[in-house]
Design an enzyme around this catalytic site. Structure first.
Site, short mmCIF file in Angstrom:
data_model
loop_
_atom_site.label_atom_id
_atom_site.label_comp_id
_atom_site.label_asym_id
_atom_site.label_seq_id
_atom_site.Cartn_x
_atom_site.Cartn_y
_atom_site.Cartn_z
N TYR A 60 4.93 -15.22 7.21
CA TYR A 60 3.92 -14.21 6.85
C TYR A 60 2.75 -14.21 7.83
O TYR A 60 2.29 -13.15 8.25
CB TYR A 60 3.44 -14.48 5.42
N SER A 68 -4.32 -9.04 6.78
CA SER A 68 -4.55 -10.16 5.88
C SER A 68 -5.39 -11.21 6.58
O SER A 68 -5.43 -11.25 7.81
CB SER A 68 -3.19 -10.78 5.52
O1 NJP Z 1 1.71 -6.05 -2.80
P1 NJP Z 1 2.78 -5.35 -3.78
P2 NJP Z 1 0.20 -5.67 -2.39
N1 NJP Z 1 8.85 0.83 2.75
O2 NJP Z 1 4.01 -6.17 -3.62
C1 NJP Z 1 5.68 -1.25 -0.66
C2 NJP Z 1 -1.17 -7.04 2.00
N2 NJP Z 1 -1.88 -8.18 1.43
O3 NJP Z 1 -0.22 -4.40 -2.97
O4 NJP Z 1 8.82 0.39 -1.66
C3 NJP Z 1 7.84 1.38 2.08
O5 NJP Z 1 2.18 -5.15 -5.12
C4 NJP Z 1 6.03 -1.42 -2.11
O6 NJP Z 1 6.64 -0.23 -2.61
P3 NJP Z 1 8.22 -0.08 -2.92
C5 NJP Z 1 0.33 -7.12 1.95
O7 NJP Z 1 0.87 -7.91 2.98
C6 NJP Z 1 -1.80 -8.50 0.12
O8 NJP Z 1 -0.60 -6.86 -2.63
O9 NJP Z 1 8.25 0.98 -3.99
N3 NJP Z 1 7.07 0.72 1.21
C7 NJP Z 1 4.66 -1.58 -2.75
O10 NJP Z 1 4.10 -0.32 -3.02
C8 NJP Z 1 0.69 -5.65 2.09
O11 NJP Z 1 0.71 -5.26 3.43
C9 NJP Z 1 -2.46 -9.64 -0.35
O12 NJP Z 1 8.71 -1.41 -3.39
C10 NJP Z 1 7.37 -0.59 1.02
C11 NJP Z 1 3.86 -2.28 -1.66
O13 NJP Z 1 4.59 -2.12 -0.43
C12 NJP Z 1 -0.44 -4.94 1.35
O14 NJP Z 1 -1.50 -5.88 1.25
C13 NJP Z 1 -3.21 -10.38 0.49
C14 NJP Z 1 8.40 -1.23 1.69
C15 NJP Z 1 3.71 -3.76 -1.94
O15 NJP Z 1 2.99 -3.91 -3.11
C16 NJP Z 1 -0.09 -4.45 -0.04
O16 NJP Z 1 0.41 -5.54 -0.81
C17 NJP Z 1 -3.28 -10.04 1.81
C18 NJP Z 1 9.17 -0.46 2.59
N4 NJP Z 1 10.20 -0.98 3.25
C19 NJP Z 1 -2.62 -8.93 2.27
N5 NJP Z 1 8.44 -2.54 1.29
C20 NJP Z 1 -2.40 -10.10 -1.75
N6 NJP Z 1 -1.93 -9.28 -2.70
O17 NJP Z 1 -2.81 -11.24 -2.05
C21 NJP Z 1 7.44 -2.69 0.39
O18 NJP Z 1 -4.00 -10.80 2.60
N7 NJP Z 1 6.79 -1.53 0.23
#
Ligand code: NJP
Length: 240
Positions: A140, A127
């Site tokens: 974060y 990020s």
């Molecule tokens: O977020 P979201 P993003 N084990 O909440 C999974 C970074 N980022 O797509 O397990 C395995 O829609 C969760 O799946 P589930 C951010 O920090 C974002 O935006 O089924 N998986 C879901 O698929 C992150 O690293 C922004 O709940 C786990 C996903 O993670 C990445 O982009 C800006 C898990 C989260 O989807 C994807 O985020 C930035 C676990 N323990 C960086 N916990 C932004 N959106 O603005 C969660 O700079 N997941």
């Protein structure tokens, strides 16, 4: 084969869709089984339940993966916007366990498979929070700074082996990220994107696809991308 963590939503789902179009065989992981199974079925991919913060789950997920060309460490997110002096240890623990230790555990578990591919590529979704700080962002930004440090360290430690390390550092992306950060508070989440045209998950997937399809001797180290209206975490020019 490409392995994508956190493929059940947002950026991870978009990366999975895009890499499928690029012709990669895919192994998708996340905790929400129904979502990854449906996506895998649609893409002709394989899905396995994965909690990156749970060592046993990571081991089970990676079992039998003999060869992987690409690992996208995408699973992660933010919880709350605590001031450091008011930090909720549970929220901070969640952020460290998923964003940092999860990434380390996945990378470690898949290293033999990446190496066996002869042209491995680790893509860490960090990020702009990995290179900036802001009040209320201590939890974060500290975890994404850790991802930034680990990505650079990995590149040094893997030099001479056929494994590239790319860190993708997006600013604001419209996903469920803000909704999850603010524990389902839709109004607060909407406020994050108010008056801004944010990046889309597909914009990030586009950049990941570009990085992993370069010739194997080309390593894109760090890619910082933001909405044009967001010059920094501090300077977001919103339409009124
Ligand atoms: O977020 P979201 P993003 N084990 O909440 C999974 C970074 N980022 O797509 O397990 C395995 O829609 C969760 O799946 P589930 C951010 O920090 C974002 O935006 O089924 N998986 C879901 O698929 C992150 O690293 C922004 O709940 C786990 C996903 O993670 C990445 O982009 C800006 C898990 C989260 O989807 C994807 O985020 C930035 C676990 N323990 C960086 N916990 C932004 N959106 O603005 C969660 O700079 N997941």
């Amino acid at each position: 084969m490409a392995v994508v963590t956190g493929a059940s939503a947002g950026i991870g789902e978009a990366i999975a869709r895009r890499l499928a179009k690029e012709g990669f065989r895919l192994l998708l992981g996340a905790r929400r089984e129904d979502r990854i199974r449906n996506l895998a079925e649609e893409l002709g991919a394989e899905a396995r339940v994965l909690d990156v913060s749970d060592r046993a789950s990571v081991t089970a997920f990676c079992q039998g993966v003999e060869e992987a060309q690409v690992l996208v460490n995408n699973a992660g997110g933010a919880r709350g916007a605590d001031l450091v002096v008011e930090a909720d240890p549970e929220r901070w623990r969640w952020m460290w366990e998923v964003n940092v230790l999860g990434l380390v555990q996945m990378t470690r578990a898949l290293m033999p498979a990446l190496e066996r591919s002869g042209r491995g590529h680790i893509v860490n979704i960090s990020s702009t929070a990995g290179i900036e700080v802001y009040e209320g962002g201590g939890g974060y930004t500290s975890v994404k700074h850790a991802v930034h440090a680990i990505s650079q360290t990995l590149r040094l430690e893997l030099a001479g082996r056929p494994i590239r390390v790319t860190e993708v550092m997006p600013g604001m992306v419209k996903t469920d990220f803000a909704l999850n950060r603010y524990q389902g508070d839709q109004e607060k989440a909407d406020g994050v994107y108010k008056g801004v045209t944010p990046l889309t998950a597909e914009d990030v997937a586009d950049v990941v696809a570009f990085a992993v399809t370069r010739p194997p001797h080309v390593d894109l180290d760090q890619i910082v991308m933001r909405p044009v209206q967001q010059a920094s975490a501090y300077k977001v020019v919103r339409r009124s």
